[in-house]
Scaffold this motif. Structure first.
Motif, mmCIF file in Angstrom:
data_model
loop_
_atom_site.group_PDB
_atom_site.id
_atom_site.type_symbol
_atom_site.label_atom_id
_atom_site.label_comp_id
_atom_site.label_asym_id
_atom_site.label_seq_id
_atom_site.Cartn_x
_atom_site.Cartn_y
_atom_site.Cartn_z
ATOM 1 N N LEU A 1 0.690 5.136 0.714
ATOM 2 C CA LEU A 1 -0.182 6.149 1.296
ATOM 3 C C LEU A 1 0.391 7.532 1.050
ATOM 4 O O LEU A 1 1.610 7.714 1.035
ATOM 5 N N ASP A 2 -0.503 8.502 0.930
ATOM 6 C CA ASP A 2 -0.046 9.875 0.756
ATOM 7 C C ASP A 2 0.220 10.518 2.122
ATOM 8 O O ASP A 2 0.115 9.860 3.162
ATOM 9 N N GLU B 1 3.749 15.804 -5.355
ATOM 10 C CA GLU B 1 2.528 16.474 -4.911
ATOM 11 C C GLU B 1 2.763 17.234 -3.617
ATOM 12 O O GLU B 1 2.287 18.362 -3.454
ATOM 13 N N VAL C 1 -3.926 8.547 3.241
ATOM 14 C CA VAL C 1 -4.908 7.970 2.324
ATOM 15 C C VAL C 1 -4.194 6.974 1.401
ATOM 16 O O VAL C 1 -3.156 7.296 0.814
ATOM 17 N N ARG D 1 -3.310 5.460 -1.777
ATOM 18 C CA ARG D 1 -3.393 5.958 -3.156
ATOM 19 C C ARG D 1 -3.037 4.892 -4.185
ATOM 20 O O ARG D 1 -3.467 4.976 -5.327
ATOM 21 N N PHE D 2 -2.239 3.920 -3.780
ATOM 22 C CA PHE D 2 -1.830 2.845 -4.688
ATOM 23 C C PHE D 2 -1.825 1.536 -3.924
ATOM 24 O O PHE D 2 -1.432 1.492 -2.761
ATOM 25 N N LEU E 1 3.753 11.041 -5.363
ATOM 26 C CA LEU E 1 3.247 11.595 -4.114
ATOM 27 C C LEU E 1 4.217 12.586 -3.489
ATOM 28 O O LEU E 1 3.801 13.612 -2.937
ATOM 29 N N ALA F 1 4.976 5.644 -8.146
ATOM 30 C CA ALA F 1 3.908 6.034 -7.226
ATOM 31 C C ALA F 1 4.456 6.909 -6.105
ATOM 32 O O ALA F 1 3.893 7.969 -5.792
ATOM 33 N N TYR G 1 0.869 -1.166 0.000
ATOM 34 C CA TYR G 1 0.000 0.000 0.000
ATOM 35 C C TYR G 1 0.910 1.221 0.000
ATOM 36 O O TYR G 1 1.842 1.290 0.795
#
Length: 101
Positions: free
Chosen positions: A70-71, A96, A75, A77-78, A93, A89, A68
């Motif tokens: 996570l951002d 971002e 959350v 996200r992938f 992030l 991925a 997993y």
């Protein structure tokens, strides 16, 4: 996956990035032996010695490894990205986060 994870941790050592492992080995000692042998440097949580441990159960893990990403807000996200896709991925992030500053 350890070699790839090791390279990712090394590449992102100066970034706001954490790789966290969840381990389902029978005992914490078995995991500690593997971590030492494989020279792992990231944190790992022990999931009770079972593939049906509380973490795997809560997150719906059905196969190992499950990844997993996570951002910054926690959350997911992938899911299931590996190798180059995992790098992309994580890089997405991180970019971002930098854009938001």
């Amino acid at each position: 996956m350890y070699p790839h994870e090791r390279s990712l941790v090394k590449r992102l050592k100066d970034e706001k990035f954490t790789l966290l492992g969840i381990n389902s080995d029978e005992t914490p000692e078995k995991w500690a032996d593997a971590a030492k042998r494989e020279k792992l440097t990231w944190p790992v949580m022990f999931d009770g010695g079972s593939i049906n441990g509380p973490i795997a159960t809560k997150w719906g893990v059905r196969g190992w490894p499950t990844i997993y990403v996570l951002d910054a807000k926690g959350v997911i996200r992938f899911i299931g990205v590996r190798d180059k896709a995992m790098d992309e991925a994580v890089d997405e992030l991180l970019a971002e986060m930098k854009e938001r500053k």
